[in-house]
Each structure stands twice: as C-alpha cells, then as structure tokens.
Design a protein around this motif. Structure first.
Motif, PDB file in Angstrom:
ATOM      1  N   PRO A 113      25.940  98.548 -11.728  1.00  0.00           N
ATOM      2  CA  PRO A 113      25.916  97.074 -11.790  1.00  0.00           C
ATOM      3  C   PRO A 113      25.593  96.599 -13.214  1.00  0.00           C
ATOM      4  O   PRO A 113      24.845  97.233 -13.939  1.00  0.00           O
ATOM      5  N   ARG A 114      26.193  95.479 -13.580  1.00  0.00           N
ATOM      6  CA  ARG A 114      25.981  94.922 -14.908  1.00  0.00           C
ATOM      7  C   ARG A 114      24.542  94.437 -15.049  1.00  0.00           C
ATOM      8  O   ARG A 114      23.988  93.804 -14.153  1.00  0.00           O
ATOM      9  N   ALA A 115      23.935  94.759 -16.183  1.00  0.00           N
ATOM     10  CA  ALA A 115      22.558  94.339 -16.443  1.00  0.00           C
ATOM     11  C   ALA A 115      22.506  92.829 -16.632  1.00  0.00           C
ATOM     12  O   ALA A 115      23.390  92.230 -17.237  1.00  0.00           O
ATOM     13  N   LEU A 116      21.466  92.206 -16.096  1.00  0.00           N
ATOM     14  CA  LEU A 116      21.309  90.756 -16.203  1.00  0.00           C
ATOM     15  C   LEU A 116      20.687  90.344 -17.530  1.00  0.00           C
ATOM     16  O   LEU A 116      20.838  89.203 -17.951  1.00  0.00           O
ATOM     17  N   LEU A 117      19.982  91.265 -18.178  1.00  0.00           N
ATOM     18  CA  LEU A 117      19.363  90.979 -19.481  1.00  0.00           C
ATOM     19  C   LEU A 117      19.942  91.922 -20.534  1.00  0.00           C
ATOM     20  O   LEU A 117      20.315  93.056 -20.224  1.00  0.00           O
ATOM     21  N   SER A 118      19.960  91.456 -21.755  1.00  0.00           N
ATOM     22  CA  SER A 118      20.408  92.315 -22.851  1.00  0.00           C
ATOM     23  C   SER A 118      19.381  93.433 -23.061  1.00  0.00           C
ATOM     24  O   SER A 118      18.224  93.311 -22.625  1.00  0.00           O
ATOM     25  N   PRO A 119      19.784  94.512 -23.720  1.00  0.00           N
ATOM     26  CA  PRO A 119      18.821  95.593 -23.969  1.00  0.00           C
ATOM     27  C   PRO A 119      17.568  95.125 -24.719  1.00  0.00           C
ATOM     28  O   PRO A 119      16.462  95.574 -24.435  1.00  0.00           O
ATOM     29  N   GLU A 120      17.747  94.199 -25.651  1.00  0.00           N
ATOM     30  CA  GLU A 120      16.592  93.687 -26.410  1.00  0.00           C
ATOM     31  C   GLU A 120      15.643  92.900 -25.513  1.00  0.00           C
ATOM     32  O   GLU A 120      14.419  93.067 -25.580  1.00  0.00           O
ATOM     33  N   ARG A 121      16.196  92.048 -24.665  1.00  0.00           N
ATOM     34  CA  ARG A 121      15.355  91.245 -23.763  1.00  0.00           C
ATOM     35  C   ARG A 121      14.717  92.129 -22.691  1.00  0.00           C
ATOM     36  O   ARG A 121      13.588  91.885 -22.277  1.00  0.00           O
ATOM     37  N   SER A 122      15.435  93.173 -22.246  1.00  0.00           N
ATOM     38  CA  SER A 122      14.856  94.130 -21.293  1.00  0.00           C
ATOM     39  C   SER A 122      13.666  94.839 -21.920  1.00  0.00           C
ATOM     40  O   SER A 122      12.629  95.032 -21.274  1.00  0.00           O
ATOM     41  N   SER A 123      13.825  95.217 -23.172  1.00  0.00           N
ATOM     42  CA  SER A 123      12.731  95.876 -23.891  1.00  0.00           C
ATOM     43  C   SER A 123      11.531  94.940 -24.017  1.00  0.00           C
ATOM     44  O   SER A 123      10.378  95.352 -23.837  1.00  0.00           O
ATOM     45  N   THR A 124      11.795  93.669 -24.294  1.00  0.00           N
ATOM     46  CA  THR A 124      10.716  92.679 -24.384  1.00  0.00           C
ATOM     47  C   THR A 124      10.024  92.518 -23.033  1.00  0.00           C
ATOM     48  O   THR A 124       8.789  92.448 -22.969  1.00  0.00           O
ATOM     49  N   ALA A 125      10.807  92.488 -21.957  1.00  0.00           N
ATOM     50  CA  ALA A 125      10.229  92.351 -20.615  1.00  0.00           C
ATOM     51  C   ALA A 125       9.325  93.539 -20.305  1.00  0.00           C
ATOM     52  O   ALA A 125       8.222  93.374 -19.769  1.00  0.00           O
ATOM     53  N   ARG A 126       9.749  94.752 -20.658  1.00  0.00           N
ATOM     54  CA  ARG A 126       8.925  95.949 -20.412  1.00  0.00           C
ATOM     55  C   ARG A 126       7.642  95.914 -21.245  1.00  0.00           C
ATOM     56  O   ARG A 126       6.573  96.278 -20.768  1.00  0.00           O
ATOM     57  N   ARG A 127       7.772  95.469 -22.493  1.00  0.00           N
ATOM     58  CA  ARG A 127       6.585  95.378 -23.341  1.00  0.00           C
ATOM     59  C   ARG A 127       5.583  94.382 -22.763  1.00  0.00           C
ATOM     60  O   ARG A 127       4.374  94.664 -22.686  1.00  0.00           O
ATOM     61  N   LEU A 128       6.063  93.228 -22.317  1.00  0.00           N
ATOM     62  CA  LEU A 128       5.172  92.218 -21.729  1.00  0.00           C
ATOM     63  C   LEU A 128       4.520  92.734 -20.453  1.00  0.00           C
ATOM     64  O   LEU A 128       3.348  92.453 -20.192  1.00  0.00           O
ATOM     65  N   ARG A 129       5.263  93.508 -19.672  1.00  0.00           N
ATOM     66  CA  ARG A 129       4.697  94.064 -18.434  1.00  0.00           C
ATOM     67  C   ARG A 129       3.592  95.063 -18.764  1.00  0.00           C
ATOM     68  O   ARG A 129       2.565  95.100 -18.111  1.00  0.00           O
ATOM     69  N   ARG A 130       3.827  95.907 -19.794  1.00  0.00           N
ATOM     70  CA  ARG A 130       2.791  96.863 -20.202  1.00  0.00           C
ATOM     71  C   ARG A 130       1.533  96.148 -20.699  1.00  0.00           C
ATOM     72  O   ARG A 130       0.440  96.674 -20.580  1.00  0.00           O
TER      73      ARG A 130
END
Length: 129
Positions: free
Chosen positions: A24-41
């Motif tokens: 399935p196509r990702a809903l967020l760009s790789p950069e925004r996904s990385s930002t989301a993971r960083r914020l979750r951590r």
C-alpha cells in the motif's frame, strides 16, 4: 575454502519490485514518517503527532507501524509451570518485582529452609522427615 567472498550486488537488500508494486502507498513522505517516529520516541502521543504534522492519525499510525516499542504489559513474564504454581508465584511477588526475581527469591528460601531441616536432622539423629 576462502573466507573472503565477493562483494554483494548493488541491489542486495533492496525491496523486490513485486513487493514495491503490491505494498500500500505510504500516506506520509519518508521525511515526515521519520519526524513522526522521532516525536513518538520523544514521548508524544499519536494525536499530538498528527496535530504537529497536520495530518490524520491513520497516517501517523501507518508511519509508526514499523517502529519497535517497549512492551509495557506487566503480564509479559512467562513461567512454564502449572496454573496453581503460577498463581502461587504471582501471589508471592513483591511490588514491582519481576517474575524471575520472585522465582529466584522463593528458590533461595527453599534451599535455606532445606539446609535448616538437614541441620536439625543431623542434630536429632536423622528422625525428622
């Protein structure tokens, strides 16, 4: 036999074309996904991350799906014992004590009590059970 092997091909480890087409196509760009993971951590909740990135919680959850998180369930301890034995160990647990520590403490107590019984047996001439 040589331990030196040829270098892997340039595409080694990359995703197969079939997987890329069917995933399935990702809903967020790789950069925004990385930002989301960083914020979750950093401890932000999914709703707050979605607000921060200006996207939906579904998109954030999809970005966080491959992320490994510590399991906080207290019942994670596994004892390969009968149910009554498990209930006994759980009942003997001290506040916040891991199951392995409780088991170790109980076994230590058992060994110490056996040593006392053996000492009493030796004093009484072997008449104690």
């Amino acid at each position: 036999m040589s331990l030196i092997r040829p270098a892997p091909a340039p595409h080694a480890g990359s995703m197969s074309p079939l997987t890329e087409r069917t995933r399935p196509r990702a809903l967020l760009s790789p950069e925004r996904s990385s930002t989301a993971r960083r914020l979750r951590r950093e401890g932000l909740e999914v709703n707050k991350i979605a607000e921060e990135l200006g996207t939906t919680t579904a998109a954030v959850l999809q970005a966080l799906a491959p992320m490994r998180m510590p399991n906080t369930r207290a019942s994670r301890a596994i004892l390969n014992v009968t149910l009554p034995t498990h209930a006994f160990v759980v009942a003997e647990r001290r506040d916040g004590e891991p199951a392995w520590e409780t088991t170790g403490r109980l076994l230590t107590e058992l060994v110490m009590l056996r040593a006392e019984v053996m000492a009493l047996r030796a004093m009484k001439g072997g008449t104690l059970p």
